[in-house]
Enzyme design. Structure first.
Site, PDB file in Angstrom:
ATOM      1  N   LYS A 181       0.867  -1.184   0.000  1.00  0.00           N
ATOM      2  CA  LYS A 181       0.000   0.000   0.000  1.00  0.00           C
ATOM      3  C   LYS A 181       0.904   1.234   0.000  1.00  0.00           C
ATOM      4  O   LYS A 181       1.500   1.588   1.013  1.00  0.00           O
ATOM      5  CB  LYS A 181      -0.897  -0.012   1.238  1.00  0.00           C
ATOM      6  N   GLU A 256       9.175   1.956  11.377  1.00  0.00           N
ATOM      7  CA  GLU A 256      10.124   3.070  11.254  1.00  0.00           C
ATOM      8  C   GLU A 256       9.293   4.331  11.306  1.00  0.00           C
ATOM      9  O   GLU A 256       8.450   4.551  10.425  1.00  0.00           O
ATOM     10  CB  GLU A 256      10.900   2.990   9.933  1.00  0.00           C
ATOM     11  N   CYS A 290      13.142  11.646   6.814  1.00  0.00           N
ATOM     12  CA  CYS A 290      13.055  11.175   8.202  1.00  0.00           C
ATOM     13  C   CYS A 290      14.364  11.469   8.922  1.00  0.00           C
ATOM     14  O   CYS A 290      14.381  11.619  10.135  1.00  0.00           O
ATOM     15  CB  CYS A 290      12.761   9.685   8.226  1.00  0.00           C
ATOM     16  N   GLU A 391       8.299  16.671  15.798  1.00  0.00           N
ATOM     17  CA  GLU A 391       8.711  16.598  14.388  1.00  0.00           C
ATOM     18  C   GLU A 391       7.874  17.573  13.558  1.00  0.00           C
ATOM     19  O   GLU A 391       6.641  17.520  13.591  1.00  0.00           O
ATOM     20  CB  GLU A 391       8.505  15.177  13.872  1.00  0.00           C
TER      21      GLU A 391
END
Ligand code: NAD
Length: 501
Positions: A181, A256, A290, A391
């Site tokens: 996906k 992750e 990331c 973040e």
């Protein structure tokens, strides 16, 4: 930015059981170029019934795929790698249009998938277990890696080919079948990647792709009883929600997730090098890596000088369409992402951080057509502020002052995340102490926080990951489990077998 349809957008399909198919509902959703608003294509907006069909195809294909010898599975992957090499430029251009990252970075993303595919295909002839002496005479003992079954692969938009490759390639090599996906913002790159892998010779059902929303496609995949393992990369909030469901189902999950990466700059650092590396780390891929550097922890002695250099360089960065060679920084991926970045900048201002450059949307000329945000540097950031802890995932970097190495490392480690970190120093003792004390999965010395290589383990500590690694031979551990085998050729019952487990 409003979506603009220039010509009738091309229609793409899901790939299930060796066939290109529409969503059963017939519904579609657009893929939009964030630099221009152009609609690039329409992809299926899949529902639960499409996911169920893909899982059924993958479960059926698993029965034969797991029996294909690993070196033969690897041959298909080698062919896929060669096709990726041939199509690299086309794929990179599509990626730049779909996601916005500048063309050299899009080429790097495709190259990462090529590197990963060659590297893991090489493991087809090295899928080692080991033999070991048994406690008993006339008895052999060894262990082998066994595949798990159907792997559900759920990926983010910021590395739309590299990250799927980190998951799909080792999953297939180990003998699993896959339902993939891709992220909702980058389905076209995902579809092209799946197409290339299938054209390389994967049997029907071995790799299926289903596009659609995370809440529907992703969730059904996570909950499906015939999916043995979920490999997820994305935000921490989504990842932890998936982990909860997998725990309830007793399902293996590799996560992750988010990051808040930092670089330390010591007084003896090469400031030319540090400036180059930090500008690239903070604003490359428009800060949407990331591993992007979002905190620069600078020693008091060089704070002023480094700040001046960084601000001058950030101001000179040229924003634009990533296809243009003159562009340094492309758009952010979507309007929603841009709004979230700006909200954080406003939070930072309210918290008392000072914007030295940037701090708002960029609208000059052609930039008005897309979602562009000016590269932003915050000064006067104090540990504990929200902009220091959370973040932001955009072109925003904090400057934080530290008086010595211990304080710098304390600040670096003082967040819930632990993906990547770096230190700039010419003192070997300082570097080695920092490597020891920094609590992240990746540490760089005299380099930015980005630039991982596929043959080393990639992943983060704390709320960035759950202990698994992608890349390296460690990637194989996510998609296989150990089977211990004992062969007794003594011709009689040897008692130790029933006295112990
Ligand atoms: P996201 O969490 O919004 O989405 C990631 C994927 O999960 C998408 O495919 C999405 O459709 C799907 N999803 C969403 N809700 C779901 C649900 N309820 N069930 C199942 N699947 C669901 O993340 P994003 O915005 O696509 O990506 C940005 C994030 O990814 C950032 O936090 C970034 O740090 C992280 N990221 C981490 C790494 C790493 O290696 N640690 C690498 C790249 C990106």
């Amino acid at each position: 930015m409003r979506p603009v349809a220039t010509v009738a957008p091309e229609k793409y399909r899901n790939y299930i059981n060796g066939q290109w198919v529409d969503a059963r509902s017939g519904e579609t959703m657009p893929s939009i170029n964030p630099a221009t608003g152009e609609v690039l294509g329409l992809v299926p907006k899949a529902g639960p019934e499409d996911v169920t069909a893909a899982v059924a195809a993958a479960a059926a294909a698993y029965k034969t795929w797991r029996k294909v010898p690993a070196p033969r599975r690897a041959e298909i992957l080698y062919r896929a790698a060669e096709a990726l090499v041939r199509q690299k430029e086309d794929l990179a251009q599509l990626m730049t249009r779909e996601l916005g990252k500048v063309l050299p970075e899009a080429r790097g993303d495709v190259q990462e998938a090529i590197d990963m595919t060659y590297f893991i295909a090489g493991e087809g002839r090295r899928l080692h277990g080991y033999t070991t002496p048994s406690e008993m005479p006339n008895k052999a003992a060894y262990c082998v890696r066994a595949p798990l079954g159907v792997a559900g692969v759920i990926t983010p938009w910021n590395f739309p080919m590299a990250i799927p490759s980190w998951k799909i390639i080792p999953a297939l090599l180990c003998g699993n079948t896959v339902v993939f996906k891709p992220a909702t913002y980058t389905p076209l790159v995902g579809i092209r990647f799946a197409e290339i892998l299938n054209e390389a010779g994967l049997p029907p059902g071995v790799l299926n792709i289903v596009t659609g929303s995370g809440a529907v496609v992703g969730d059904v995949l996570v909950e499906h009883p015939d999916v043995a393992v979920i490999s997820f990369t994305g935000s921490t909030s989504t990842g932890l929600a998936i982990a909860e469901k997998c725990a309830r189902l007793g399902k293996r999950v590799s996560l992750e997730m988010g990051g808040k990466n930092a670089a330390i700059v010591m007084p003896d650092a090469d400031l030319d090098l540090a400036t180059d590396a930090l500008i690239w780390s903070a604003f490359g891929t428009t800060g949407q890596r990331c591993t992007a550097c979002s905190r620069i922890i600078v020693h008091t002695a060089v704070r002023r000088e480094l700040t001046d250099r960084l601000v001058a360089r950030a101001k000179a960065l040229r924003l634009g369409d990533g296809l243009l060679p003159s562009t340094d920084v492309g758009p952010v991926v979507s309007e929603a992402q841009l709004e979230s970045i700006h909200e954080y900048v406003e939070i930072g201002r309210r918290e008392g951080a000072r914007v030295l450059t940037g701090g708002g949307r960029a609208r000059d000329g052609d930039l008005a057509r897309g979602s562009f945000y000016a590269p932003t540097i915050f000064d006067n950031v104090i540990p504990g502020m929200r902009v220091e802890q959370e973040e932001i995932f955009g072109p925003v970097v904090d400057l934080i002052e530290a008086r010595d190495l211990d304080e710098a490392v304390r600040i670096l480690n003082g967040v819930q995340y632990g993906l990547s970190a770096s230190i700039f120093t010419r003192d070997v003792n300082t570097a080695l102490r920092a490597i020891d004390d920094i609590a992240t999965g990746i540490v760089y010395v005299n380099h930015g926080t980005i630039g991982a290589e596929v043959h080393l383990p990639f992943g983060g500590t704390k709320q960035t990951g759950n202990g698994h690694r992608e890349g390296g031979i460690q990637a194989l551990d996510v998609f296989s489990e150990w089977k211990a085998v004992y062969i007794d050729y003594s011709g009689r019952l040897q008692r130790a077998q029933i006295d112990k487990d």
